[in-house]
Write a protein that holds these residues in place. Structure first.
Motif, PDB file in Angstrom:
ATOM      1  N   PRO A 142       0.803  -1.210   0.000  1.00  8.00           N
ATOM      2  CA  PRO A 142       0.000   0.000   0.000  1.00  8.00           C
ATOM      3  C   PRO A 142       0.838   1.263   0.000  1.00  8.00           C
ATOM      4  O   PRO A 142       0.366   2.321   0.395  1.00  8.00           O
ATOM      5  CB  PRO A 142      -0.785  -0.136   1.308  1.00  8.00           C
ATOM      6  N   SER A 143       2.098   1.171  -0.398  1.00 10.21           N
ATOM      7  CA  SER A 143       2.998   2.311  -0.301  1.00 10.21           C
ATOM      8  C   SER A 143       2.481   3.489  -1.102  1.00 10.21           C
ATOM      9  O   SER A 143       2.079   3.339  -2.260  1.00 10.21           O
ATOM     10  CB  SER A 143       4.384   1.925  -0.834  1.00 10.21           C
ATOM     11  N   ASP A 191       2.907   3.178 -11.008  1.00 10.03           N
ATOM     12  CA  ASP A 191       3.937   2.503 -11.781  1.00 10.03           C
ATOM     13  C   ASP A 191       3.715   2.866 -13.244  1.00 10.03           C
ATOM     14  O   ASP A 191       2.980   2.178 -13.964  1.00 10.03           O
ATOM     15  CB  ASP A 191       3.855   0.995 -11.562  1.00 10.03           C
ATOM     16  N   GLY A 192       4.316   3.987 -13.668  1.00  9.33           N
ATOM     17  CA  GLY A 192       4.102   4.462 -15.031  1.00  9.33           C
ATOM     18  C   GLY A 192       2.636   4.799 -15.233  1.00  9.33           C
ATOM     19  O   GLY A 192       2.053   5.571 -14.467  1.00  9.33           O
ATOM     20  N   PRO A 193       1.987   4.192 -16.227  1.00  7.71           N
ATOM     21  CA  PRO A 193       0.585   4.519 -16.501  1.00  7.71           C
ATOM     22  C   PRO A 193      -0.414   3.756 -15.626  1.00  7.71           C
ATOM     23  O   PRO A 193      -1.616   3.936 -15.770  1.00  7.71           O
ATOM     24  CB  PRO A 193       0.425   4.119 -17.972  1.00  7.71           C
ATOM     25  N   VAL A 194       0.082   2.906 -14.739  1.00  5.88           N
ATOM     26  CA  VAL A 194      -0.792   2.075 -13.908  1.00  5.88           C
ATOM     27  C   VAL A 194      -0.811   2.623 -12.484  1.00  5.88           C
ATOM     28  O   VAL A 194       0.234   2.817 -11.863  1.00  5.88           O
ATOM     29  CB  VAL A 194      -0.321   0.601 -13.887  1.00  5.88           C
ATOM     30  N   LEU A 195      -2.018   2.881 -11.985  1.00  5.19           N
ATOM     31  CA  LEU A 195      -2.174   3.327 -10.605  1.00  5.19           C
ATOM     32  C   LEU A 195      -2.834   2.215  -9.811  1.00  5.19           C
ATOM     33  O   LEU A 195      -3.943   1.778 -10.140  1.00  5.19           O
ATOM     34  CB  LEU A 195      -3.043   4.588 -10.536  1.00  5.19           C
ATOM     35  N   ARG A 196      -2.137   1.765  -8.771  1.00  6.67           N
ATOM     36  CA  ARG A 196      -2.692   0.731  -7.896  1.00  6.67           C
ATOM     37  C   ARG A 196      -3.199   1.415  -6.620  1.00  6.67           C
ATOM     38  O   ARG A 196      -2.460   2.130  -5.943  1.00  6.67           O
ATOM     39  CB  ARG A 196      -1.645  -0.320  -7.538  1.00  6.67           C
ATOM     40  N   ILE A 197      -4.452   1.180  -6.311  1.00  5.79           N
ATOM     41  CA  ILE A 197      -5.073   1.674  -5.087  1.00  5.79           C
ATOM     42  C   ILE A 197      -5.338   0.471  -4.189  1.00  5.79           C
ATOM     43  O   ILE A 197      -5.965  -0.502  -4.621  1.00  5.79           O
ATOM     44  CB  ILE A 197      -6.387   2.426  -5.388  1.00  5.79           C
ATOM     45  N   ILE A 248      -6.382   1.591 -13.705  1.00  7.95           N
ATOM     46  CA  ILE A 248      -6.473   1.630 -12.245  1.00  7.95           C
ATOM     47  C   ILE A 248      -6.636   0.202 -11.744  1.00  7.95           C
ATOM     48  O   ILE A 248      -7.507  -0.534 -12.225  1.00  7.95           O
ATOM     49  CB  ILE A 248      -7.668   2.485 -11.788  1.00  7.95           C
ATOM     50  N   VAL A 249      -5.794  -0.186 -10.807  1.00  7.23           N
ATOM     51  CA  VAL A 249      -5.895  -1.510 -10.185  1.00  7.23           C
ATOM     52  C   VAL A 249      -6.338  -1.317  -8.742  1.00  7.23           C
ATOM     53  O   VAL A 249      -5.751  -0.530  -8.000  1.00  7.23           O
ATOM     54  CB  VAL A 249      -4.553  -2.266 -10.227  1.00  7.23           C
ATOM     55  N   LEU A 250      -7.382  -2.016  -8.357  1.00 10.86           N
ATOM     56  CA  LEU A 250      -7.913  -1.927  -6.999  1.00 10.86           C
ATOM     57  C   LEU A 250      -7.678  -3.248  -6.294  1.00 10.86           C
ATOM     58  O   LEU A 250      -8.073  -4.317  -6.790  1.00 10.86           O
ATOM     59  CB  LEU A 250      -9.408  -1.605  -7.050  1.00 10.86           C
ATOM     60  N   ALA A 251      -7.002  -3.190  -5.139  1.00  5.61           N
ATOM     61  CA  ALA A 251      -6.626  -4.407  -4.416  1.00  5.61           C
ATOM     62  C   ALA A 251      -6.807  -4.197  -2.923  1.00  5.61           C
ATOM     63  O   ALA A 251      -7.179  -3.114  -2.465  1.00  5.61           O
ATOM     64  CB  ALA A 251      -5.174  -4.782  -4.734  1.00  5.61           C
ATOM     65  N   GLY A 252      -6.533  -5.245  -2.157  1.00  4.87           N
ATOM     66  CA  GLY A 252      -6.594  -5.171  -0.712  1.00  4.87           C
ATOM     67  C   GLY A 252      -5.306  -5.672  -0.104  1.00  4.87           C
ATOM     68  O   GLY A 252      -4.685  -6.608  -0.621  1.00  4.87           O
ATOM     69  N   ALA A 253      -4.885  -5.063   0.979  1.00  7.77           N
ATOM     70  CA  ALA A 253      -3.663  -5.494   1.662  1.00  7.77           C
ATOM     71  C   ALA A 253      -3.946  -6.742   2.500  1.00  7.77           C
ATOM     72  O   ALA A 253      -5.033  -6.902   3.053  1.00  7.77           O
ATOM     73  CB  ALA A 253      -3.141  -4.376   2.562  1.00  7.77           C
ATOM     74  N   GLY A 254      -2.961  -7.619   2.576  1.00 11.61           N
ATOM     75  CA  GLY A 254      -3.083  -8.783   3.442  1.00 11.61           C
ATOM     76  C   GLY A 254      -3.901  -9.907   2.832  1.00 11.61           C
ATOM     77  O   GLY A 254      -3.802 -10.199   1.646  1.00 11.61           O
ATOM     78  N   ARG A 255      -4.775 -10.513   3.661  1.00  7.64           N
ATOM     79  CA  ARG A 255      -5.454 -11.750   3.291  1.00  7.64           C
ATOM     80  C   ARG A 255      -6.804 -11.555   2.617  1.00  7.64           C
ATOM     81  O   ARG A 255      -7.478 -12.539   2.308  1.00  7.64           O
ATOM     82  CB  ARG A 255      -5.679 -12.622   4.542  1.00  7.64           C
ATOM     83  N   ALA A 315      -9.947  -5.259 -10.679  1.00  6.12           N
ATOM     84  CA  ALA A 315      -9.950  -5.695  -9.288  1.00  6.12           C
ATOM     85  C   ALA A 315      -9.059  -6.921  -9.141  1.00  6.12           C
ATOM     86  O   ALA A 315      -9.190  -7.877  -9.907  1.00  6.12           O
ATOM     87  CB  ALA A 315     -11.361  -6.023  -8.824  1.00  6.12           C
ATOM     88  N   ALA A 316      -8.149  -6.872  -8.159  1.00  6.46           N
ATOM     89  CA  ALA A 316      -7.300  -8.017  -7.824  1.00  6.46           C
ATOM     90  C   ALA A 316      -7.799  -8.563  -6.493  1.00  6.46           C
ATOM     91  O   ALA A 316      -7.611  -7.931  -5.457  1.00  6.46           O
ATOM     92  CB  ALA A 316      -5.836  -7.586  -7.710  1.00  6.46           C
ATOM     93  N   VAL A 317      -8.465  -9.706  -6.529  1.00  2.42           N
ATOM     94  CA  VAL A 317      -9.177 -10.203  -5.353  1.00  2.42           C
ATOM     95  C   VAL A 317      -8.493 -11.430  -4.775  1.00  2.42           C
ATOM     96  O   VAL A 317      -8.313 -12.436  -5.465  1.00  2.42           O
ATOM     97  CB  VAL A 317     -10.642 -10.540  -5.701  1.00  2.42           C
TER      98      VAL A 317
END
Length: 270
Positions: free
Chosen positions: A6-7, A24-30, A65-72, A112-114
């Motif tokens: 989540p940096s 990361d360049g043209p990719v934004l991860r939230i 835009i990539v949407l993910a969750g930290a941890g498990r 979404a990265a689930v």
């Protein structure tokens, strides 16, 4: 860049302690960054998430835009341990709807990265994304009924739009977990990945999308959403009306108390 990273991406990213951004360049991860509660969301988190996605949508240098969750977990849904959420239910629902609107309105593809649970409003958020990649150990769950509520966050349209009325009723009325493999077989999500390969697969997909013609992607997204999600605003209005009434019911208060005491609620229908 990892699913659990989540940096912040530096000044101006809008990152908060509970939501991280990594550019990361043209990719934004939230990244939802509340792993201690499986990324359960509060009204504040939902408002900040909507703002971040909207701001990213206005940045021509962001292609994906990539949407993910930290941890498990991706997200276990609304945080029932937060007293202010219970005392201000309409605010939480409005904030959740803002997230869904932002995901569907921004011109960029949202991926979404689930991993782990995508439950309650967390399920709604994941399914609002344009492409959903899930780890094989992930699951989707409209768990609202288990606490005396109804699906919200647009789920009453997003789910049947993907898998039809019969399966949507099954998920909504019983609140059972839907394994990622079954979700993919039913057409609810794009694809399932091996847990160890999820991050790499998401990055590969994001790279492909970032190299595609952005105007064509935006026009395609608008057209597909108009054809399939045209009733989203009406659905969210119905959910707001129904959920607002349910959140003041004795059944919901019973469910909240049972949740805190780690017991099974007994519903009285009032």
């Amino acid at each position: 860049m990892t699913a659990a990273d989540p940096s912040p991406g530096g000044p101006g990213t809008g990152a908060t302690p509970e939501i991280g951004c990594h550019r990361d360049g043209p990719v934004l991860r939230i990244t939802l960054n509340r792993p201690h509660v499986l990324n359960a969301v509060t009204e504040t988190v939902l408002r900040d998430l909507a703002d971040l996605i909207t701001e990213a949508g206005e940045d021509p240098d962001v292609r994906v835009i990539v949407l993910a969750g930290a941890g498990r977990a991706f997200s276990s849904g609304a945080d029932l341990t937060t007293v202010t959420e219970i005392s201000s239910p309409a605010g939480t629902i409005h904030a959740a709807n803002r997230v869904i609107r932002s995901i569907t309105a921004v011109p960029q593809p949202v991926v979404a990265a689930v991993q782990g649970p995508a439950a309650g409003v967390g399920c709604s958020i994941a399914l609002a994304c344009d492409l959903v990649l899930a780890s094989s150990d992930a699951f989707f769950q409209l768990a609202f009924v288990k606490v005396g509520l109804m699906p919200d966050g647009g789920a009453t349209l997003l789910v049947p739009a993907g898998i039809g009325r019969a399966r949507a009723m099954y998920l909504s009325l019983l609140g059972d977990r839907l394994p990622a493999t079954t979700a993919a077989e039913w057409g609810l999500i794009h694809r399932v990945a091996d847990p160890a390969a999820l991050v790499a697969d998401v990055d590969d997909l994001a790279t492909r999308l970032s190299r595609a013609a952005p105007l064509a992607l935006a026009a395609t997204k608008r057209a597909v959403n108009a054809a399939t999600l045209g009733g989203l605003e009406d659905s969210m209005r119905r959910e707001l009306d129904g959920q607002s009434a349910l959140l003041t019911s004795a059944d919901f208060q019973t469910a909240v108390a049972a949740f805190r005491e780690k017991q099974t609620p007994t519903f009285a229908g009032r």
